[in-house]
Design a protein around this motif. Structure first.
Motif, PDB file in Angstrom:
ATOM      1  N   CYS A 185     -51.448  -5.091  70.811  1.00 22.40           N
ATOM      2  CA  CYS A 185     -51.173  -3.999  72.038  1.00 22.40           C
ATOM      3  C   CYS A 185     -52.085  -4.181  73.056  1.00 22.40           C
ATOM      4  O   CYS A 185     -53.316  -4.612  72.862  1.00 22.40           O
ATOM      5  CB  CYS A 185     -51.407  -2.495  71.464  1.00 22.40           C
ATOM      6  N   TRP A 186     -51.693  -3.714  74.263  1.00 22.56           N
ATOM      7  CA  TRP A 186     -52.311  -3.958  75.234  1.00 22.56           C
ATOM      8  C   TRP A 186     -53.657  -3.192  75.597  1.00 22.56           C
ATOM      9  O   TRP A 186     -53.652  -1.930  74.588  1.00 22.56           O
ATOM     10  CB  TRP A 186     -51.593  -3.324  76.627  1.00 22.56           C
ATOM     11  N   ASP A 187     -54.840  -3.763  75.992  1.00 16.89           N
ATOM     12  CA  ASP A 187     -55.824  -2.903  75.912  1.00 16.89           C
ATOM     13  C   ASP A 187     -56.561  -3.202  77.217  1.00 16.89           C
ATOM     14  O   ASP A 187     -56.157  -3.999  78.084  1.00 16.89           O
ATOM     15  CB  ASP A 187     -56.753  -3.504  74.733  1.00 16.89           C
ATOM     16  N   SER A 188     -57.535  -2.360  77.452  1.00 18.14           N
ATOM     17  CA  SER A 188     -57.975  -2.496  78.849  1.00 18.14           C
ATOM     18  C   SER A 188     -59.574  -2.062  78.940  1.00 18.14           C
ATOM     19  O   SER A 188     -59.979  -1.140  78.374  1.00 18.14           O
ATOM     20  CB  SER A 188     -57.420  -1.481  79.875  1.00 18.14           C
ATOM     21  N   CYS A 189     -60.335  -3.145  79.954  1.00 17.00           N
ATOM     22  CA  CYS A 189     -61.590  -2.917  79.854  1.00 17.00           C
ATOM     23  C   CYS A 189     -62.146  -1.649  80.641  1.00 17.00           C
ATOM     24  O   CYS A 189     -63.432  -1.361  80.553  1.00 17.00           O
ATOM     25  CB  CYS A 189     -62.238  -4.239  80.596  1.00 17.00           C
ATOM     26  N   ALA A 190     -61.366  -0.808  81.139  1.00 16.05           N
ATOM     27  CA  ALA A 190     -61.664   0.269  81.638  1.00 16.05           C
ATOM     28  C   ALA A 190     -61.663   1.285  80.711  1.00 16.05           C
ATOM     29  O   ALA A 190     -62.228   2.347  81.022  1.00 16.05           O
ATOM     30  CB  ALA A 190     -60.651   0.651  82.869  1.00 16.05           C
ATOM     31  N   GLY A 191     -61.240   1.162  79.563  1.00 17.84           N
ATOM     32  CA  GLY A 191     -61.005   2.295  78.609  1.00 17.84           C
ATOM     33  C   GLY A 191     -62.612   2.202  77.966  1.00 17.84           C
ATOM     34  O   GLY A 191     -63.318   1.278  77.723  1.00 17.84           O
ATOM     35  N   GLU A 192     -62.904   3.494  77.459  1.00 17.27           N
ATOM     36  CA  GLU A 192     -64.348   3.760  76.941  1.00 17.27           C
ATOM     37  C   GLU A 192     -64.654   2.913  75.979  1.00 17.27           C
ATOM     38  O   GLU A 192     -65.826   2.410  75.619  1.00 17.27           O
ATOM     39  CB  GLU A 192     -64.510   4.938  76.542  1.00 17.27           C
ATOM     40  N   VAL A 193     -63.514   2.646  74.720  1.00 18.27           N
ATOM     41  CA  VAL A 193     -63.845   2.192  73.605  1.00 18.27           C
ATOM     42  C   VAL A 193     -63.692   0.751  73.510  1.00 18.27           C
ATOM     43  O   VAL A 193     -64.004   0.199  72.441  1.00 18.27           O
ATOM     44  CB  VAL A 193     -63.031   2.934  72.505  1.00 18.27           C
ATOM     45  N   TYR A 194     -63.261   0.278  74.578  1.00 16.73           N
ATOM     46  CA  TYR A 194     -62.811  -1.216  74.715  1.00 16.73           C
ATOM     47  C   TYR A 194     -63.873  -2.105  74.219  1.00 16.73           C
ATOM     48  O   TYR A 194     -63.814  -2.912  73.295  1.00 16.73           O
ATOM     49  CB  TYR A 194     -62.430  -1.834  76.093  1.00 16.73           C
ATOM     50  N   ARG A 195     -65.278  -2.002  74.549  1.00 19.91           N
ATOM     51  CA  ARG A 195     -66.247  -2.990  74.191  1.00 19.91           C
ATOM     52  C   ARG A 195     -66.985  -2.207  73.116  1.00 19.91           C
ATOM     53  O   ARG A 195     -68.115  -3.044  72.693  1.00 19.91           O
ATOM     54  CB  ARG A 195     -67.100  -3.045  75.398  1.00 19.91           C
ATOM     55  N   GLN A 196     -66.494  -1.187  72.496  1.00 14.27           N
ATOM     56  CA  GLN A 196     -67.617  -0.668  71.434  1.00 14.27           C
ATOM     57  C   GLN A 196     -67.463  -1.439  70.331  1.00 14.27           C
ATOM     58  O   GLN A 196     -66.540  -2.020  69.799  1.00 14.27           O
ATOM     59  CB  GLN A 196     -67.143   0.752  71.081  1.00 14.27           C
ATOM     60  N   ARG A 245     -57.913   7.048  67.363  1.00 12.46           N
ATOM     61  CA  ARG A 245     -58.779   6.725  66.617  1.00 12.46           C
ATOM     62  C   ARG A 245     -58.606   5.189  66.190  1.00 12.46           C
ATOM     63  O   ARG A 245     -57.511   4.816  66.122  1.00 12.46           O
ATOM     64  CB  ARG A 245     -58.541   7.480  65.169  1.00 12.46           C
ATOM     65  N   ASP A 246     -59.649   4.629  65.634  1.00 14.15           N
ATOM     66  CA  ASP A 246     -59.443   3.274  65.227  1.00 14.15           C
ATOM     67  C   ASP A 246     -58.735   3.134  63.830  1.00 14.15           C
ATOM     68  O   ASP A 246     -58.817   1.884  63.205  1.00 14.15           O
ATOM     69  CB  ASP A 246     -60.598   2.126  65.492  1.00 14.15           C
ATOM     70  N   ASP A 247     -58.344   4.005  63.083  1.00 16.40           N
ATOM     71  CA  ASP A 247     -57.871   4.030  61.734  1.00 16.40           C
ATOM     72  C   ASP A 247     -56.327   4.465  61.697  1.00 16.40           C
ATOM     73  O   ASP A 247     -55.727   4.099  60.662  1.00 16.40           O
ATOM     74  CB  ASP A 247     -58.595   4.929  60.737  1.00 16.40           C
TER      75      ASP A 247
END
Lengths: 335, 292, 151
Positions: free
Chosen positions: A258-269, B209-211
């Motif tokens: 799925c699309w993801d974006s580096c602007a999202g908070e959890v992208y790099r977590q 959530r990532d689950d």
């Protein structure tokens, strides 16, 4: 160059819609999107650009990449490569230019992405030149032009009594209607251009990495993903396995990306919860560095085609052209 | 004095006397679009403006200012900020206070007696004449809470706000399902609605959530509908009707309809409208009025 | 084969679930369509669980808890009594037939009431037919094709 009349074009598009899947700009509840059309009557002609780029027809928001069936100790993986030929009409030059960036990663770098490349091979692009640039367009500043045929199979430009057809590839030539076309008399009109915005060269970017500008500019960012999702070149994705309904005694899963974006908070977590890009300024900086520095450095093309979608869609007016101005200015002060 | 100069004067005063560290207000960007601005020095106060394109609900930024280390840590108690609010935005302050998200003492509220904001504001699509839907139905143009009031309090007749809901309610369930499915179908899960919302303050959204426990990561209709309905439910009795979610949506999903529907349900059941006073919604509390 | 609805029941362990047991030991006939899920309290049934049940293909959802004033946790069922009507109107607004979701109160001694509610509810849902809430196409493209072919 050849000329097709308005009615000839409509007939041809109706024919294409019958023969194959024709995707074109369409009004969906008041929102302009690239969607399958049944006839030329469904197509919107007067537009700057659809809300989402044509990227979604090649790199969809969600894509199943394989299915996994587990029965007892047996595990079976099924590949789900897309099939079916398509023609997309009304592609803008900025979107087609986006394929330079997308291809560099998905098609020209190992491992080749079979889902993306299959769609690229099975799809023909019929471009439509812009007569004038939209208010937020700046394609001429990133190497493109409103009538640039790069990446198209056919390119159409509106002239007095119809459309001039430019054949770019053999795939495009094969699409042409079987009727005899007139030869175009006269010149194709030149599009009206906006003033260019500064385009800072690659070497202008690294010295600005630690500048306070990024945190200041990003303070109003909402950390949503609009900018990446409307962008014709943003191609980050996330992959996950999710369960599907299954018969008793067996398990069925699908692997989706799925699309993801580096602007999202959890992208790099990362695992354990640490986030190296926890601050909004760091995330925004990454977005612009990726477009103008990291991506060209790693893959070649600049990852911005000047379509201006992010400028128009950002709810808090974070403006990529303003950032380009700022980096240019910073580089001039401290070269 | 115009609203703009009054806001600038107030900001200059607050900043130069060190009463606040930051004023959150509006400025006009280089492209002529009005946008949120964060002002830290009295000299910068000239950037502040007031116009009818000041559509953003700035209270959504209070978390990042007053809880810089995240929601799970204690608020930064020494920090104090000023914020420019319209009547609708001011209700968000009350909800945030009621839900212990912020301390009222840490916010200097610059309330504006607002004349409504324009359709397409902030996105360069404003025609400078058509008011937003919510503004044509707005019954309270004076903020419900403020420390400084810009402009004169105005009384406005409460208007009937039910007509667009009534249109949907008159449909059969199958027609309504089709309406909503075709709306949710356009969703790209950019989460702009959630991010713009001052009430969406969970550290980790249930739907991200990532689950994949509650909804999957994909862009299927099931997932998108569950996200939007779930979010609407979580805002029942909390939504103050600023309609930012609807404004920021890049594919124009009428999210505000869901919120208005549930606000109406909560009002009918409990006689409560979110944000008029700093008390939590009866929907989320039990009989004593305090969370058990 | 005639259509038989799939019904998910969230039963409070202290009363309704025990009530169901009593219905069983008393040999009362209750519809087999109910798939019971035993929960510690009806207040534990978050709206997300109900939405998920419909998302995954339930034709009806029945939530049964203790009568008001008899909650083992003092006020758990008060929360249910507030939440469910709001969820109900939301799902109805989004296109669910309202009859497919029901909240009821059944005590541990009301085996007969349990059987009656389950039977009534099953009859109502059977009458409505299969629920179209679940979007099985899963990928939007597929659903879009269905929607467009109907237009």
């Amino acid at each position: 160059m050849q000329l097709i009349s308005h009615s000839g074009l409509a007939t041809w598009l109706d024919h294409l819609a019958q023969e194959t899947t024709l995707i074109a700009p369409r009004n969906v509840d008041g929102v302009l999107l690239y969607r399958p059309v049944q006839s030329s009557g469904d197509i919107v002609w007067d537009f700057v650009r659809p809300v989402l780029s044509v990227k979604e027809a090649f790199f969809p928001a969600t894509e199943r990449v394989l299915t996994i069936e587990k029965t007892g100790q047996q595990i079976r993986l099924n590949e789900t490569v897309p099939d079916g030929e398509r023609v997309i009409f009304g592609v803008r030059s900025c979107d087609a230019r986006g394929f330079l960036a997308m291809d560099a990663l998905f098609a020209n770098t190992e491992p080749v992405d079979v889902y993306y490349t299959t769609r690229r091979e099975n799809t023909a692009l019929i471009g439509l030149s812009c007569n004038e640039m939209g208010e937020t367009c700046f394609c001429t500043s990133t190497g493109g032009a409103p009538d640039d045929p790069t990446g198209m199979d056919l390119m159409l430009t509106e002239v007095d009594d119809g459309y001039a057809i430019q054949v770019i590839t053999e795939k495009g030539a094969a699409l042409l209607p079987e009727i005899t076309l007139q030869e175009l008399a006269g010149e194709i009109p030149q599009p009206v251009l906006n003033d260019p915005v500064p385009f800072p060269p690659m070497e202008a970017w690294p010295p600005q990495f630690n500048d306070a500008y990024w945190a200041d500019m990003a303070e109003r960012c909402l950390s949503c993903r609009i900018c990446a999702y409307v962008c014709p070149t943003c191609r980050c994705f996330d992959v996950r396995d999710e369960p599907l309904p299954a018969e008793n005694g067996s398990q069925h899963f699908e692997r989706i990306r799925c699309w993801d974006s580096c602007a999202g908070e959890v992208y790099r977590q990362i695992a354990g919860g640490h986030n190296p890009r926890a601050a909004k300024g760091d995330r925004m900086r990454n977005r612009f560095f990726c477009k103008f520095y990291y991506y060209p450095e790693q893959y070649g093309p600049v990852a911005c085609t000047g379509c201006g979608r992010c400028v128009d869609a950002c709810p808090v007016n974070i403006d990529i052209t303003e950032v380009m101005h700022a980096v240019q200015r910073l580089a001039e002060v401290e070269p | 004095m115009s609203y703009t100069t009054e806001i600038q004067a107030t900001a200059r005063d607050l900043l130069s006397s060190d009463q606040v560290s930051c004023v959150i207000g509006y400025e006009v960007g280089p492209r002529g679009r009005t946008r949120p601005a964060f002002i830290y020095t009295a000299d910068d106060a000239d950037r502040l403006v007031w116009n009818q394109n000041c559509t953003h609900n700035l209270t959504t930024y209070l978390h990042q200012k007053l809880r810089p280390n995240g929601y799970t840590s204690a608020p930064a108690e020494t920090e104090r900020v000023a914020i420019v609010v319209k009547a609708c935005d001011s209700r968000a302050i009350n909800v945030l206070v009621a839900e212990s998200q912020i301390n009222r003492e840490q916010v200097h509220v610059i309330g504006v007696a607002c004349d409504g904001v324009f359709e397409g504001a902030g996105l360069g699509r404003s025609d400078g004449a058509t008011l937003q839907h919510r503004c044509t139905e707005c019954g309270e143009r004076t903020p419900v809470t403020y420390d400084t009031l810009i402009g004169e309090p105005q009384a406005v007749d409460t208007l009937d706000s039910e007509h667009d809901l009534a249109h949907l309610e008159a449909m059969t369930p199958a027609e309504r399902a089709e309406f909503w499915l075709s709306q949710f179908d356009r969703c790209i899960r950019c989460y702009a609605c959630r991010q713009a919302c001052p009430m969406c303050s969970c550290p980790t959204c249930l739907y991200e959530r990532d689950d994949s426990q509650w909804i999957g990561m994909g862009n299927g209709l099931n997932e998108k509908r569950t996200f939007h309905l779930g979010r609407a439910y979580h805002l029942a009795g909390r939504c103050i009707g600023c309609d930012e979610c609807e404004r920021v949506c890049p594919v124009d999903i009428p999210i505000g309809l869901l919120n208005r529907k549930l606000a109406g349900e909560v009002e009918a059941a409990f006689g409560y409208r979110a944000g008029l006073e700093p008390i939590p919604s009866p929907l989320t509390t039990i009989l004593s009025g305090k969370e058990g | 084969m005639t259509y038989e609805p799939r019904i998910i029941g969230f039963l409070c362990t202290w009363c309704s679930y025990t009530g169901a047991d009593l219905a069983g030991t008393a040999r009362l006939q209750s519809a087999w369509n109910l798939r019971s899920i035993r929960v510690p309290c009806s207040g534990r049934v978050s709206p997300e669980l109900i939405m998920k049940a419909f998302d995954q293909g339930a034709d009806g959802v029945l939530v049964l808890g203790c009568h008001i004033g008899e909650c083992h946790y003092d006020n758990g069922n008060h929360r249910t009594a507030k939440r469910l009507p709001v969820l109900h109107s939301l799902m109805e607004f989004a296109g669910l037939e309202p009859e497919r979701l029901r909240l009821g109160w059944v005590s541990a001694s009301e085996g007969e009431r349990f059987a009656r509610i389950v039977n009534e509810f099953t009859d109502v849902v059977r009458e409505l037919g299969p629920c179209s809430w679940q979007q099985n196409g899963h990928r939007p493209q597929a659903v879009r094709a269905i929607l467009e072919s109907e237009v």
